[in-house]
Enzyme design. Structure first.
Site, PDB file in Angstrom:
ATOM      1  N   LYS A   9       0.838  -1.199   0.000  1.00 36.21           N
ATOM      2  CA  LYS A   9       0.000   0.000   0.000  1.00 36.21           C
ATOM      3  C   LYS A   9       0.880   1.260   0.000  1.00 36.21           C
ATOM      4  CE  LYS A   9      -3.731  -2.458   2.436  1.00 36.21           C
ATOM      5  NZ  LYS A   9      -4.465  -2.611   3.718  1.00 36.21           N
ATOM      6  N   TYR A  49     -12.009  -2.972  -3.328  1.00 35.12           N
ATOM      7  CA  TYR A  49     -12.526  -3.145  -1.965  1.00 35.12           C
ATOM      8  C   TYR A  49     -14.055  -3.210  -1.932  1.00 35.12           C
ATOM      9  CZ  TYR A  49      -8.015  -2.696   0.439  1.00 35.12           C
ATOM     10  OH  TYR A  49      -6.748  -2.934   0.927  1.00 35.12           O
ATOM     11  N   ASN A 112      -1.642  -0.186   7.464  1.00 33.26           N
ATOM     12  CA  ASN A 112      -1.060  -1.507   7.732  1.00 33.26           C
ATOM     13  C   ASN A 112      -0.243  -2.077   6.562  1.00 33.26           C
ATOM     14  OD1 ASN A 112      -3.186  -2.170   6.085  1.00 33.26           O
ATOM     15  ND2 ASN A 112      -4.158  -3.609   7.501  1.00 33.26           N
ATOM     16  N   HIS A 115      -1.538  -5.554   1.568  1.00 32.97           N
ATOM     17  CA  HIS A 115      -2.766  -6.337   1.382  1.00 32.97           C
ATOM     18  C   HIS A 115      -2.399  -7.711   0.832  1.00 32.97           C
ATOM     19  CE1 HIS A 115      -6.588  -7.692  -0.353  1.00 32.97           C
ATOM     20  NE2 HIS A 115      -5.894  -7.973  -1.439  1.00 32.97           N
ATOM     21  N   GLU A 126      -8.943 -10.896  -7.704  1.00 37.46           N
ATOM     22  CA  GLU A 126      -8.035  -9.745  -7.597  1.00 37.46           C
ATOM     23  C   GLU A 126      -6.957  -9.784  -8.684  1.00 37.46           C
ATOM     24  OE1 GLU A 126      -8.860  -9.244  -2.809  1.00 37.46           O
ATOM     25  OE2 GLU A 126      -6.884  -9.911  -3.444  1.00 37.46           O
TER      26      GLU A 126
HETATM   27  N1  LIG Z   1     -11.626  -0.638  11.551  1.00 39.91           N
HETATM   28  C1  LIG Z   1     -10.891  -0.213  10.532  1.00 39.91           C
HETATM   29  N2  LIG Z   1     -10.501   1.073  10.439  1.00 39.91           N
HETATM   30  C2  LIG Z   1      -9.769   1.525   9.411  1.00 39.91           C
HETATM   31  N3  LIG Z   1      -9.337   0.746   8.392  1.00 39.91           N
HETATM   32  C3  LIG Z   1      -9.692  -0.549   8.450  1.00 39.91           C
HETATM   33  C4  LIG Z   1     -10.471  -1.096   9.501  1.00 39.91           C
HETATM   34  N4  LIG Z   1     -10.652  -2.414   9.262  1.00 39.91           N
HETATM   35  C5  LIG Z   1     -10.014  -2.664   8.121  1.00 39.91           C
HETATM   36  N5  LIG Z   1      -9.427  -1.558   7.625  1.00 39.91           N
HETATM   37  C6  LIG Z   1      -8.643  -1.423   6.402  1.00 39.91           C
HETATM   38  O1  LIG Z   1      -9.301  -2.158   5.380  1.00 39.91           O
HETATM   39  C7  LIG Z   1      -8.431  -3.153   4.885  1.00 39.91           C
HETATM   40  C8  LIG Z   1      -9.245  -4.341   4.484  1.00 39.91           C
HETATM   41  O2  LIG Z   1      -9.879  -4.872   5.606  1.00 39.91           O
HETATM   42  P1  LIG Z   1     -10.092  -6.437   5.746  1.00 39.91           P
HETATM   43  O3  LIG Z   1     -11.054  -6.646   6.846  1.00 39.91           O
HETATM   44  O4  LIG Z   1     -10.392  -6.996   4.387  1.00 39.91           O
HETATM   45  O5  LIG Z   1      -8.663  -6.898   6.286  1.00 39.91           O
HETATM   46  P2  LIG Z   1      -7.474  -7.674   5.585  1.00 39.91           P
HETATM   47  O6  LIG Z   1      -8.048  -8.709   4.661  1.00 39.91           O
HETATM   48  O7  LIG Z   1      -6.485  -8.125   6.592  1.00 39.91           O
HETATM   49  O8  LIG Z   1      -6.763  -6.519   4.817  1.00 39.91           O
HETATM   50  P3  LIG Z   1      -6.327  -6.494   3.327  1.00 39.91           P
HETATM   51  O9  LIG Z   1      -7.573  -6.805   2.524  1.00 39.91           O
HETATM   52  O10 LIG Z   1      -5.821  -5.076   3.132  1.00 39.91           O
HETATM   53  O11 LIG Z   1      -5.255  -7.535   3.227  1.00 39.91           O
HETATM   54  C9  LIG Z   1      -7.439  -3.408   6.025  1.00 39.91           C
HETATM   55  O12 LIG Z   1      -6.219  -3.948   5.591  1.00 39.91           O
HETATM   56  C10 LIG Z   1      -7.272  -2.025   6.570  1.00 39.91           C
HETATM   57  O13 LIG Z   1      -6.337  -1.273   5.769  1.00 39.91           O
END
Ligand SMILES: Nc1ncnc2c1ncn2[C@@H]1O[C@H](COP(=O)(O)OP(=O)(O)OP(=O)(O)O)[C@@H](O)[C@H]1O
Length: 148
Positions: A9, A49, A112, A115, A126
């Site tokens: 990211k 997303y 974080n 992804h 994807e």
């Molecule tokens: N509560 C939250 N507040 C802010 N951002 C969030 C929150 N929860 C998730 N995100 C963001 O949305 C992304 C996608 O959320 P998801 O629940 O799909 O987690 P993930 O699968 O671990 O992440 P990713 O899809 O980025 O690998 C997260 O990586 C994070 O950047």
């Protein structure tokens, strides 16, 4: 063999973590099958997303993903989807184990770094979205040193 979609990211790019992330996947024994350094626009990020469109953090998440260039990759190997998620660590860096990418380098869930696809089906979707021309066609010459 199984493939997954991994994206560094904008925060990971800005913080100079591209080489480290690639190195972790390479050293594990996974094969790089696609790599792009790109800025995505809002409709594209919203499509990526789309499953999260009802979440309260959705628009902030999209703003974050379009705030700078990202590194989009296809990685291949046995169990790469699940193992890739383990290398990345839990979504919330506060809960990511030390030794994982998020556990080592991130503090907040909204920054974080990386992804990774959460299932083989998401990976297929994807990869089709980010790499419409499909993966690069090459075979590693060290394959038999990694697999029995
Ligand atoms: N509560 C939250 N507040 C802010 N951002 C969030 C929150 N929860 C998730 N995100 C963001 O949305 C992304 C996608 O959320 P998801 O629940 O799909 O987690 P993930 O699968 O671990 O992440 P990713 O899809 O980025 O690998 C997260 O990586 C994070 O950047």
């Amino acid at each position: 063999m199984e493939q997954t979609f991994i994206m560094i990211k904008p925060d990971g790019v800005q913080r100079g973590l591209v080489g480290d992330v690639i190195s972790r996947f390479e050293k594990k024994g996974f094969y790089l099958k696609g790599l792009k350094f790109i800025n995505v626009d809002r409709p594209f990020a919203e499509k990526h997303y789309e499953d999260l469109s009802a979440k309260p953090f959705f628009s902030g998440l999209v703003d974050y993903i379009i705030s700078g260039p990202v590194v989009a990759m296809i990685w291949e190997g046995k169990n790469v989807v699940l193992t890739g998620r383990k290398i990345i660590g839990a979504t919330n860096p506060a809960e990511s184990a030390p030794g994982t990418i998020r556990g080592d380098y991130a503090i907040e869930i909204g920054r974080n770094i990386i992804h990774g696809s959460d299932s083989a089906e998401s990976a297929r979707k994807e990869i089709a979205l980010w790499f419409p021309d499909g993966p690069a066609n090459w075979q590693s010459s060290v394959h038999h040193w990694i697999y029995e």
